[in-house]
Design a protein around this motif. Structure first.
Motif, PDB file in Angstrom:
ATOM      1  N   GLY A 134       0.810  -1.203   0.000  1.00  0.00           N
ATOM      2  CA  GLY A 134       0.000   0.000   0.000  1.00  0.00           C
ATOM      3  C   GLY A 134       0.843   1.253   0.000  1.00  0.00           C
ATOM      4  N   ASN A 135       0.177   2.399   0.002  1.00  0.00           N
ATOM      5  CA  ASN A 135       0.822   3.718   0.151  1.00  0.00           C
ATOM      6  C   ASN A 135       1.812   4.037  -0.967  1.00  0.00           C
ATOM      7  N   GLY A 136       1.530   3.580  -2.176  1.00  0.00           N
ATOM      8  CA  GLY A 136       2.327   3.972  -3.331  1.00  0.00           C
ATOM      9  C   GLY A 136       3.681   3.314  -3.449  1.00  0.00           C
ATOM     10  N   ARG A 137       3.926   2.235  -2.706  1.00  0.00           N
ATOM     11  CA  ARG A 137       5.212   1.559  -2.788  1.00  0.00           C
ATOM     12  C   ARG A 137       5.230   0.553  -3.938  1.00  0.00           C
ATOM     13  N   TRP A 138       6.430   0.337  -4.479  1.00  0.00           N
ATOM     14  CA  TRP A 138       6.615  -0.547  -5.622  1.00  0.00           C
ATOM     15  C   TRP A 138       7.018  -1.944  -5.158  1.00  0.00           C
ATOM     16  N   VAL A 139       6.796  -2.920  -6.017  1.00  0.00           N
ATOM     17  CA  VAL A 139       7.332  -4.261  -5.834  1.00  0.00           C
ATOM     18  C   VAL A 139       8.006  -4.674  -7.137  1.00  0.00           C
ATOM     19  N   GLN A 140       9.107  -5.412  -7.029  1.00  0.00           N
ATOM     20  CA  GLN A 140       9.881  -5.793  -8.208  1.00  0.00           C
ATOM     21  C   GLN A 140       9.461  -7.160  -8.703  1.00  0.00           C
ATOM     22  N   LEU A 141       9.297  -7.270 -10.014  1.00  0.00           N
ATOM     23  CA  LEU A 141       8.943  -8.548 -10.643  1.00  0.00           C
ATOM     24  C   LEU A 141      10.197  -9.394 -10.837  1.00  0.00           C
ATOM     25  N   SER A 142      10.004 -10.629 -11.220  1.00  0.00           N
ATOM     26  CA  SER A 142      11.147 -11.519 -11.449  1.00  0.00           C
ATOM     27  C   SER A 142      11.884 -11.191 -12.737  1.00  0.00           C
ATOM     28  N   LYS A 143      11.249 -10.413 -13.629  1.00  0.00           N
ATOM     29  CA  LYS A 143      11.857 -10.016 -14.892  1.00  0.00           C
ATOM     30  C   LYS A 143      11.807  -8.501 -15.039  1.00  0.00           C
ATOM     31  N   ILE A 188      -3.350  -0.069 -11.652  1.00  0.00           N
ATOM     32  CA  ILE A 188      -1.942  -0.373 -11.392  1.00  0.00           C
ATOM     33  C   ILE A 188      -1.058   0.532 -12.251  1.00  0.00           C
ATOM     34  N   GLU A 189       0.180   0.700 -11.804  1.00  0.00           N
ATOM     35  CA  GLU A 189       1.164   1.500 -12.537  1.00  0.00           C
ATOM     36  C   GLU A 189       2.412   0.659 -12.741  1.00  0.00           C
ATOM     37  N   MET A 190       2.992   0.735 -13.952  1.00  0.00           N
ATOM     38  CA  MET A 190       4.141  -0.091 -14.291  1.00  0.00           C
ATOM     39  C   MET A 190       5.365   0.770 -14.592  1.00  0.00           C
ATOM     40  N   ASN A 191       6.529   0.261 -14.218  1.00  0.00           N
ATOM     41  CA  ASN A 191       7.809   0.746 -14.736  1.00  0.00           C
ATOM     42  C   ASN A 191       8.360  -0.410 -15.561  1.00  0.00           C
ATOM     43  N   ALA A 213      10.792  -0.769 -17.825  1.00  0.00           N
ATOM     44  CA  ALA A 213      12.224  -0.997 -17.950  1.00  0.00           C
ATOM     45  C   ALA A 213      12.793  -1.692 -16.710  1.00  0.00           C
ATOM     46  N   ALA A 214      12.388  -1.225 -15.530  1.00  0.00           N
ATOM     47  CA  ALA A 214      12.928  -1.773 -14.287  1.00  0.00           C
ATOM     48  C   ALA A 214      12.197  -3.018 -13.821  1.00  0.00           C
ATOM     49  N   GLY A 215      11.003  -3.294 -14.393  1.00  0.00           N
ATOM     50  CA  GLY A 215      10.216  -4.431 -13.940  1.00  0.00           C
ATOM     51  C   GLY A 215       9.569  -4.183 -12.595  1.00  0.00           C
ATOM     52  N   LEU A 216       8.957  -2.993 -12.416  1.00  0.00           N
ATOM     53  CA  LEU A 216       8.322  -2.621 -11.154  1.00  0.00           C
ATOM     54  C   LEU A 216       6.826  -2.432 -11.365  1.00  0.00           C
ATOM     55  N   ILE A 217       6.050  -2.711 -10.317  1.00  0.00           N
ATOM     56  CA  ILE A 217       4.606  -2.509 -10.358  1.00  0.00           C
ATOM     57  C   ILE A 217       4.157  -1.975  -9.008  1.00  0.00           C
ATOM     58  N   ARG A 218       3.132  -1.126  -9.031  1.00  0.00           N
ATOM     59  CA  ARG A 218       2.515  -0.685  -7.792  1.00  0.00           C
ATOM     60  C   ARG A 218       1.042  -0.401  -8.033  1.00  0.00           C
ATOM     61  N   VAL A 275      -7.089  -1.461  -6.012  1.00  0.00           N
ATOM     62  CA  VAL A 275      -6.297  -2.488  -5.328  1.00  0.00           C
ATOM     63  C   VAL A 275      -5.298  -1.886  -4.343  1.00  0.00           C
ATOM     64  N   ASP A 276      -5.503  -0.610  -3.982  1.00  0.00           N
ATOM     65  CA  ASP A 276      -4.630   0.029  -2.997  1.00  0.00           C
ATOM     66  C   ASP A 276      -5.174  -0.262  -1.605  1.00  0.00           C
ATOM     67  N   ALA A 277      -4.435  -1.037  -0.829  1.00  0.00           N
ATOM     68  CA  ALA A 277      -4.865  -1.395   0.529  1.00  0.00           C
ATOM     69  C   ALA A 277      -3.658  -1.319   1.450  1.00  0.00           C
ATOM     70  N   PRO A 278      -3.824  -0.782   2.668  1.00  0.00           N
ATOM     71  CA  PRO A 278      -2.686  -0.670   3.594  1.00  0.00           C
ATOM     72  C   PRO A 278      -2.005  -1.999   3.881  1.00  0.00           C
ATOM     73  N   ALA A 279      -2.769  -3.067   3.938  1.00  0.00           N
ATOM     74  CA  ALA A 279      -2.197  -4.379   4.243  1.00  0.00           C
ATOM     75  C   ALA A 279      -1.653  -5.077   3.005  1.00  0.00           C
ATOM     76  N   GLY A 280      -1.816  -4.464   1.832  1.00  0.00           N
ATOM     77  CA  GLY A 280      -1.355  -5.081   0.593  1.00  0.00           C
ATOM     78  C   GLY A 280      -2.438  -5.895  -0.077  1.00  0.00           C
ATOM     79  N   THR A 281      -2.263  -6.087  -1.383  1.00  0.00           N
ATOM     80  CA  THR A 281      -3.232  -6.840  -2.172  1.00  0.00           C
ATOM     81  C   THR A 281      -2.513  -7.916  -2.963  1.00  0.00           C
ATOM     82  N   ALA A 282      -2.928  -9.160  -2.761  1.00  0.00           N
ATOM     83  CA  ALA A 282      -2.316 -10.281  -3.475  1.00  0.00           C
ATOM     84  C   ALA A 282      -2.911 -10.373  -4.873  1.00  0.00           C
ATOM     85  N   ILE A 283      -2.030 -10.432  -5.882  1.00  0.00           N
ATOM     86  CA  ILE A 283      -2.499 -10.505  -7.260  1.00  0.00           C
ATOM     87  C   ILE A 283      -1.695 -11.551  -8.027  1.00  0.00           C
ATOM     88  N   LYS A 284      -2.154 -11.821  -9.238  1.00  0.00           N
ATOM     89  CA  LYS A 284      -1.429 -12.641 -10.208  1.00  0.00           C
ATOM     90  C   LYS A 284      -1.229 -11.790 -11.452  1.00  0.00           C
TER      91      LYS A 284
END
Length: 231
Positions: A107-116, A140-143, A145-150, A157-166
């Motif tokens: 949540g809160n606009g933080r990114w997570v890195q993909l495996s690629k 959702i928002e993508m980067n 080149a870097a393989g980032l999503i938030r 899907v913005d939730a403080p506890a996080g949202t599990a996706i595929k």
């Protein structure tokens, strides 16, 4: 006869591997400083006798290890590896697809890195892990080149506890060089200068058969000037 020395030259560096074998000359490299210092140490035996106390009885000068300093403002991977006391490895991965990669969007606009990384901008789809319902692209928002999503702040899907996706996506082929730093305590290398004395037009060659090198300044990747390496 007066003769000045002002050089223009090409510098080549041959880094030795862990067994002391040459790996091949890299260059020509643009070098803004290549200095050689041959220091000495003076040892003096001083009198403690009543009549001559403080006077030198013997004086011996001994040679110390030669000191080399080199500053490089070219930045090929091999030079950066020396500056970071690391190694260079090739990157050569093909294109492909990832299907239903499981991840949790913070949540809160933080990114997570993909495996690629180096993702294709088409062919991407996301769904909730809980029920496989589709997630709209504007949530959702993508980067790519870097393989980032938030998750878009305030979106579905913005939730403080996080949202599990595929996430399913395509990624492009990737090739280049990777520098892995901090692997070596020091670098040993041969340095070769092939140049011309601009005052006379005569050829000049300087060979340093083996030098032990270590960085003397940090590598500033965000400097206002061209990045330089000091060894």
């Amino acid at each position: 006869m007066s003769q000045g020395l002002l050089l223009a030259g090409d510098v080549f560096i041959d880094r030795f591997n862990s067994t002391g074998e040459a790996t091949g000359l890299v260059g020509p490299i643009n070098v803004t400083q290549l200095s050689v210092n041959t220091p000495t140490e003076e040892k003096t035996r001083t009198s403690r006798k009543k009549a001559t106390r403080g006077q030198a009885l013997d004086n011996v000068t001994t040679a110390q290890p030669t000191e080399v300093q080199i500053t490089i403002d070219d930045a090929p991977a091999e030079v950066l590896a020396m500056a970071l006391l690391g190694e260079v490895e090739s990157i050569n991965s093909g294109s492909g697809s990832a299907t239903d990669e499981a991840l949790t969007l913070p949540g809160n606009g933080r990114w997570v890195q993909l495996s690629k990384s180096n993702l294709a901008e088409t062919g991407l789809s996301a769904k909730l892990a809980s029920d496989d319902s589709a997630i709209a692209n504007d949530a959702i928002e993508m980067n790519y080149a870097a393989g980032l999503i938030r998750a878009v702040v305030g979106g579905a899907v913005d939730a403080p506890a996080g949202t599990a996706i595929k996430l399913s996506y395509d990624y492009n082929a990737l090739s280049g060089m990777r520098v892995k730093g901090g692997l070596k305590p020091q670098i040993t290398a041969k340095i070769l200068l092939e140049g011309t004395n601009l005052t006379t037009g005569k050829a000049v060659k300087l060979t340093i058969p083996k030098a032990t090198l270590a960085p003397t300044a940090a590598v500033d990747f965000m400097a206002d000037e061209f990045v330089s390496t000091q060894l």
